[in-house]
Design a protein around this motif. Structure first.
Motif, PDB file in Angstrom:
ATOM      1  N   ALA A 256       6.635   5.970  13.090  1.00 57.63           N
ATOM      2  CA  ALA A 256       6.529   5.735  11.649  1.00 57.63           C
ATOM      3  C   ALA A 256       5.434   4.705  11.367  1.00 57.63           C
ATOM      4  O   ALA A 256       4.967   3.993  12.265  1.00 57.63           O
ATOM      5  CB  ALA A 256       7.860   5.250  11.100  1.00 57.63           C
ATOM      6  N   GLN A 257       5.046   4.605  10.087  1.00 58.88           N
ATOM      7  CA  GLN A 257       3.993   3.666   9.699  1.00 58.88           C
ATOM      8  C   GLN A 257       4.391   2.226   9.988  1.00 58.88           C
ATOM      9  O   GLN A 257       3.532   1.360  10.165  1.00 58.88           O
ATOM     10  CB  GLN A 257       3.664   3.815   8.206  1.00 58.88           C
ATOM     11  N   THR A 258       5.692   1.970  10.044  1.00 56.99           N
ATOM     12  CA  THR A 258       6.171   0.606  10.278  1.00 56.99           C
ATOM     13  C   THR A 258       5.825   0.101  11.674  1.00 56.99           C
ATOM     14  O   THR A 258       6.075  -1.064  11.983  1.00 56.99           O
ATOM     15  CB  THR A 258       7.692   0.541  10.082  1.00 56.99           C
ATOM     16  N   VAL A 259       5.239   0.954  12.532  1.00 57.72           N
ATOM     17  CA  VAL A 259       4.842   0.499  13.859  1.00 57.72           C
ATOM     18  C   VAL A 259       3.698  -0.511  13.756  1.00 57.72           C
ATOM     19  O   VAL A 259       3.482  -1.309  14.672  1.00 57.72           O
ATOM     20  CB  VAL A 259       4.438   1.715  14.729  1.00 57.72           C
ATOM     21  N   ILE A 260       2.958  -0.492  12.642  1.00 66.06           N
ATOM     22  CA  ILE A 260       1.891  -1.465  12.409  1.00 66.06           C
ATOM     23  C   ILE A 260       2.508  -2.715  11.783  1.00 66.06           C
ATOM     24  O   ILE A 260       3.118  -2.626  10.714  1.00 66.06           O
ATOM     25  CB  ILE A 260       0.807  -0.908  11.477  1.00 66.06           C
ATOM     26  N   PRO A 261       2.381  -3.891  12.393  1.00 65.60           N
ATOM     27  CA  PRO A 261       2.968  -5.102  11.815  1.00 65.60           C
ATOM     28  C   PRO A 261       2.388  -5.389  10.435  1.00 65.60           C
ATOM     29  O   PRO A 261       1.172  -5.340  10.242  1.00 65.60           O
ATOM     30  CB  PRO A 261       2.579  -6.205  12.821  1.00 65.60           C
ATOM     31  N   SER A 262       3.263  -5.683   9.485  1.00 69.51           N
ATOM     32  CA  SER A 262       2.808  -5.976   8.126  1.00 69.51           C
ATOM     33  C   SER A 262       2.255  -7.384   8.001  1.00 69.51           C
ATOM     34  O   SER A 262       1.529  -7.689   7.051  1.00 69.51           O
ATOM     35  CB  SER A 262       3.959  -5.776   7.136  1.00 69.51           C
ATOM     36  N   LYS A 263       2.588  -8.261   8.948  1.00 71.49           N
ATOM     37  CA  LYS A 263       2.078  -9.630   8.939  1.00 71.49           C
ATOM     38  C   LYS A 263       0.797  -9.702   9.772  1.00 71.49           C
ATOM     39  O   LYS A 263       0.705  -9.113  10.843  1.00 71.49           O
ATOM     40  CB  LYS A 263       3.103 -10.607   9.518  1.00 71.49           C
ATOM     41  N   ARG A 264      -0.186 -10.468   9.232  1.00 72.74           N
ATOM     42  CA  ARG A 264      -1.448 -10.609   9.948  1.00 72.74           C
ATOM     43  C   ARG A 264      -1.444 -11.833  10.844  1.00 72.74           C
ATOM     44  O   ARG A 264      -1.874 -11.767  12.000  1.00 72.74           O
ATOM     45  CB  ARG A 264      -2.608 -10.699   8.963  1.00 72.74           C
ATOM     46  N   ILE A 282      -3.272  -3.604   2.991  1.00 73.44           N
ATOM     47  CA  ILE A 282      -2.869  -2.193   3.038  1.00 73.44           C
ATOM     48  C   ILE A 282      -3.950  -1.353   3.691  1.00 73.44           C
ATOM     49  O   ILE A 282      -3.671  -0.444   4.475  1.00 73.44           O
ATOM     50  CB  ILE A 282      -2.545  -1.673   1.629  1.00 73.44           C
ATOM     51  N   LYS A 283      -5.212  -1.660   3.384  1.00 78.15           N
ATOM     52  CA  LYS A 283      -6.319  -0.898   3.977  1.00 78.15           C
ATOM     53  C   LYS A 283      -6.316  -1.035   5.494  1.00 78.15           C
ATOM     54  O   LYS A 283      -6.505  -0.035   6.217  1.00 78.15           O
ATOM     55  CB  LYS A 283      -7.652  -1.380   3.411  1.00 78.15           C
ATOM     56  N   GLU A 284      -6.107  -2.243   6.000  1.00 78.88           N
ATOM     57  CA  GLU A 284      -6.092  -2.434   7.448  1.00 78.88           C
ATOM     58  C   GLU A 284      -4.923  -1.692   8.084  1.00 78.88           C
ATOM     59  O   GLU A 284      -5.073  -1.072   9.149  1.00 78.88           O
ATOM     60  CB  GLU A 284      -6.001  -3.925   7.794  1.00 78.88           C
ATOM     61  N   ILE A 285      -3.756  -1.740   7.435  1.00 84.88           N
ATOM     62  CA  ILE A 285      -2.598  -1.028   7.972  1.00 84.88           C
ATOM     63  C   ILE A 285      -2.880   0.470   8.043  1.00 84.88           C
ATOM     64  O   ILE A 285      -2.588   1.134   9.045  1.00 84.88           O
ATOM     65  CB  ILE A 285      -1.352  -1.313   7.113  1.00 84.88           C
ATOM     66  N   LYS A 286      -3.478   1.013   6.974  1.00 88.66           N
ATOM     67  CA  LYS A 286      -3.786   2.445   6.950  1.00 88.66           C
ATOM     68  C   LYS A 286      -4.789   2.806   8.042  1.00 88.66           C
ATOM     69  O   LYS A 286      -4.636   3.816   8.741  1.00 88.66           O
ATOM     70  CB  LYS A 286      -4.319   2.840   5.576  1.00 88.66           C
ATOM     71  N   ASP A 287      -5.819   1.987   8.178  1.00 87.71           N
ATOM     72  CA  ASP A 287      -6.838   2.274   9.186  1.00 87.71           C
ATOM     73  C   ASP A 287      -6.246   2.196  10.604  1.00 87.71           C
ATOM     74  O   ASP A 287      -6.553   3.035  11.454  1.00 87.71           O
ATOM     75  CB  ASP A 287      -7.995   1.282   9.062  1.00 87.71           C
ATOM     76  N   ARG A 288      -5.424   1.190  10.835  1.00 93.51           N
ATOM     77  CA  ARG A 288      -4.831   1.050  12.167  1.00 93.51           C
ATOM     78  C   ARG A 288      -3.867   2.196  12.466  1.00 93.51           C
ATOM     79  O   ARG A 288      -3.796   2.685  13.597  1.00 93.51           O
ATOM     80  CB  ARG A 288      -4.129  -0.301  12.297  1.00 93.51           C
ATOM     81  N   TYR A 289      -3.101   2.622  11.474  1.00 88.71           N
ATOM     82  CA  TYR A 289      -2.181   3.738  11.692  1.00 88.71           C
ATOM     83  C   TYR A 289      -2.952   5.018  12.000  1.00 88.71           C
ATOM     84  O   TYR A 289      -2.559   5.798  12.875  1.00 88.71           O
ATOM     85  CB  TYR A 289      -1.286   3.937  10.480  1.00 88.71           C
ATOM     86  N   PRO A 372      -3.079   9.681   6.411  1.00 88.23           N
ATOM     87  CA  PRO A 372      -1.849   9.773   7.210  1.00 88.23           C
ATOM     88  C   PRO A 372      -0.808   8.736   6.821  1.00 88.23           C
ATOM     89  O   PRO A 372       0.390   9.000   6.882  1.00 88.23           O
ATOM     90  CB  PRO A 372      -2.349   9.571   8.645  1.00 88.23           C
ATOM     91  N   TYR A 373      -1.261   7.538   6.419  1.00 89.47           N
ATOM     92  CA  TYR A 373      -0.292   6.508   6.027  1.00 89.47           C
ATOM     93  C   TYR A 373       0.480   6.934   4.792  1.00 89.47           C
ATOM     94  O   TYR A 373       1.651   6.585   4.623  1.00 89.47           O
ATOM     95  CB  TYR A 373      -1.015   5.185   5.771  1.00 89.47           C
ATOM     96  N   ASP A 374      -0.168   7.705   3.918  1.00 89.28           N
ATOM     97  CA  ASP A 374       0.493   8.195   2.705  1.00 89.28           C
ATOM     98  C   ASP A 374       1.187   9.525   2.919  1.00 89.28           C
ATOM     99  O   ASP A 374       1.638  10.158   1.959  1.00 89.28           O
ATOM    100  CB  ASP A 374      -0.542   8.323   1.579  1.00 89.28           C
ATOM    101  N   LEU A 375       1.243   9.976   4.192  1.00 88.69           N
ATOM    102  CA  LEU A 375       2.012  11.164   4.593  1.00 88.69           C
ATOM    103  C   LEU A 375       1.480  12.442   3.950  1.00 88.69           C
ATOM    104  O   LEU A 375       2.246  13.363   3.654  1.00 88.69           O
ATOM    105  CB  LEU A 375       3.503  10.976   4.249  1.00 88.69           C
ATOM    106  N   GLU A 376       0.180  12.504   3.760  1.00 89.81           N
ATOM    107  CA  GLU A 376      -0.423  13.730   3.242  1.00 89.81           C
ATOM    108  C   GLU A 376      -0.538  14.722   4.395  1.00 89.81           C
ATOM    109  O   GLU A 376      -1.258  14.479   5.364  1.00 89.81           O
ATOM    110  CB  GLU A 376      -1.790  13.427   2.635  1.00 89.81           C
ATOM    111  N   ALA A 377       0.162  15.839   4.300  1.00 88.17           N
ATOM    112  CA  ALA A 377       0.314  16.756   5.431  1.00 88.17           C
ATOM    113  C   ALA A 377      -0.860  17.716   5.558  1.00 88.17           C
ATOM    114  O   ALA A 377      -1.597  17.978   4.611  1.00 88.17           O
ATOM    115  CB  ALA A 377       1.610  17.541   5.288  1.00 88.17           C
TER     116      ALA A 377
END
Length: 543
Positions: A256-264, A282-289, A372-377
């Protein structure tokens, strides 16, 4: 195929158990070492505080301790990020640890333990019983006659004890021989079982080399499930093999997206004596995911081609799904976020340690979710629905609509009962179909549970019986589950199953048994039907 059912149940459970135990042990050791290091540093800082010369020095040491604590928390976050960024390089740096030799067993038996039976008790000796002879003075006073009497009595007692001893020794040797025979029989049975198991492994190996589709799919499922991943990564893999194209299609459950830590990172605010967290953008989380998903896809393709024992695979396809909740509706969904296919020749030109995973997927013309972070299939090359194509289906019938509230299930035809089961599982939230009357592979129904946690392909056998369902039906269900890569199997019957069947289902772990009373309850609960099951005699008590 029937011969492989037993070995595959063992192989998959043992492989998954060993892999997870190893990973858990490594992670626990790493966490314990980090915790011990933090405690050691904390103890040093505390000791320094206690020995500080004045209050100002103690305050200074306290601030340094709090800053160090924030730095350690940040370091833990960075360790997670580093692990996620190295998914591909770590995967390419190891060869799949699965080999047919590693799947085989060896005969391991303890040395024979005779207990105390190999130690005979001492035999009685005459000197232990013989009376003391009289002296010269005693003989003058008639001691010789008394001695002869005492000697005769002692001789009789001695002979009796010897007889008892002989009988005891015969019994000891008999029990020792029985113990040895039992040990030899157990060793022989163990050796035979190991030989049977290893023979099945060898048969499985031959099936793979011959290109058997089921064997190839099962082999690569084992290989991919054995690959170590960080915490939070599900080990849920399915594979199908198309022998005519020499293509392996892998479906994998993405984290799941939560695998990326929300804290920097964390920082200590001295004025408030608090440790504040700085959020990751949010941008960094999306890019890392997106990078995690890309690395997983390339790593899976690499492991498929690397583990291929004899170039069985010429084309590998990877479909990555994620089980989550729709943010707009709250309903469970499982979108496909990536689907990529590559030939062995083309994939061999990639230098996986030096490329950008996201750019590489574009090079391979992969179908990748733009967000992918927004679950667009995206539409996968081969999705889970395609697995159901191996079954032949017929149009359903509305059995429920034609039933009275007190209908007797035993008076229904087998086909009507199968369709009732379909309606029941659909009412319980599953998608379900009924097979044709030919009863392909003994499967009466195929259902898909779309639950994100417990979902997957479910094989259902419906038994409209008035007497006990034998354990052979439960074993047959287990075999079909392994053959079709199903996550769950359900045997539902108007009668009951015996203790052996329940024990087998418990050991298997993925088989559910639904007997007569539960059938009536489920019909009432989910279909509003108060049905009858007119068994000729009540089911036996489980006690």
């Amino acid at each position: 195929m029937a011969k492989r059912q037993g070995v595959w149940a063992d192989l998959q459970r043992e492989r998954a158990r060993r892999q997870r135990l190893e990973q858990q042990a490594d992670r626990a050791a790493s966490r314990a070492a980090a915790s011990a290091d933090r405690e050691r540093k904390h103890a040093l800082r505390t000791a320094a505080q206690k020995t500080a010369a004045n209050e100002r020095e103690r305050k200074k040491l306290y601030v340094e301790e709090r800053k160090a604590e924030a730095a350690e928390m940040t370091s833990d976050l960075q360790s997670v990020i580093t692990e996620l960024e190295s998914l591909l390089t770590v995967g390419t740096g190891r060869r799949p640890g699965l080999s047919f030799a590693s799947l085989k067993r060896t005969v391991e038996v303890h040395p024979f333990d005779p207990g105390d039976l190999d130690k005979p008790t001492p035999a009685p000796r005459w000197d232990q019983f013989a009376p003391r002879p009289p002296g010269a003075f005693g003989r003058l006073l008639g001691g010789a006659a008394r001695y002869e009497q005492e000697e005769a009595a002692a001789r009789q007692k001695y002979e009796h004890r010897r007889t008892q001893y002989a009988a005891t020794e015969v019994d000891r040797l008999r029990r020792l021989d029985m113990r040895r025979n039992a040990y030899d029989q157990k060793v022989s049975e163990t050796a035979a079982e190991v030989q049977r198991y290893n023979t099945e492994v060898e048969e499985f190996e031959r099936d793979i080399y011959s290109g058997d589709s089921d064997a190839v799919a099962q082999f690569f499922t084992l290989v991919l499930d054995a690959s170590p991943y960080p915490d939070g990564f599900p080990h849920q893999t399915r594979a199908i093999y198309r022998p005519e194209a020499k293509e392996l299609v892998v479906e994998y459950e993405l984290p799941a997206q939560t695998v990326i830590p929300s804290k920097r990172h964390y920082r200590y605010v001295q004025t408030r004596d608090e440790i504040d967290s700085v959020e990751r953008s949010i941008k960094e989380i999306k890019d890392r995911y997106a990078r995690v998903v890309a690395q997983l896809a390339l790593r899976m393709l690499h492991e498929v081609f690397t583990a291929d024992p004899e170039t069985i695979i010429e084309v590998a396809t990877f479909n990555g799904h994620v089980s989550t909740k729709d943010r707009a509706t709250g309903q469970p969904i499982r979108p496909c976020l990536i689907s990529v296919s590559a030939t062995r020749e083309r994939f061999s030109t990639l230098v996986l340690t030096d490329l950008d995973p996201v750019a590489c997927l574009k090079h391979l013309n992969a179908l990748v979710s733009p967000h992918p972070y927004d679950l667009e299939a995206v539409r996968p090359v081969v999705d889970f629905e395609a697995l159901l194509s191996q079954y032949k289906f017929v149009e359903g019938m509305d059995v429920v609509a034609s039933m009275d509230s007190r209908s007797d299930l035993l008076k229904m035809t087998p086909t009507e009962f199968e369709h009732l089961v379909r309606h029941l599982f659909e009412a319980m939230g599953m998608k379900s179909w009924v097979t044709q009357a030919s009863k392909d592979d003994g499967v009466d129904a195929v259902a898909v549970n779309e639950d994100p946690v417990f979902g997957g392909l479910c094989i259902i056998q419906a038994k409209r019986y008035s007497k006990a369902v034998g354990i052979e039906s439960v074993r047959a269900l287990a075999g079909v589950m392994e053959d079709k890569h199903a996550t769950k199997g359900i045997l539902i019957t108007t009668s009951w199953v015996g203790k052996d069947s329940r024990d087998f289902a418990t050991r298997h772990g993925r088989i559910q048994l639904i007997e007569c009373e539960e059938v009536k309850y489920l019909c009432k609960e989910h279909l509003g039907l108060d049905v009858l099951i007119s068994l000729p005699k009540p089911p036996p008590s489980r006690h």
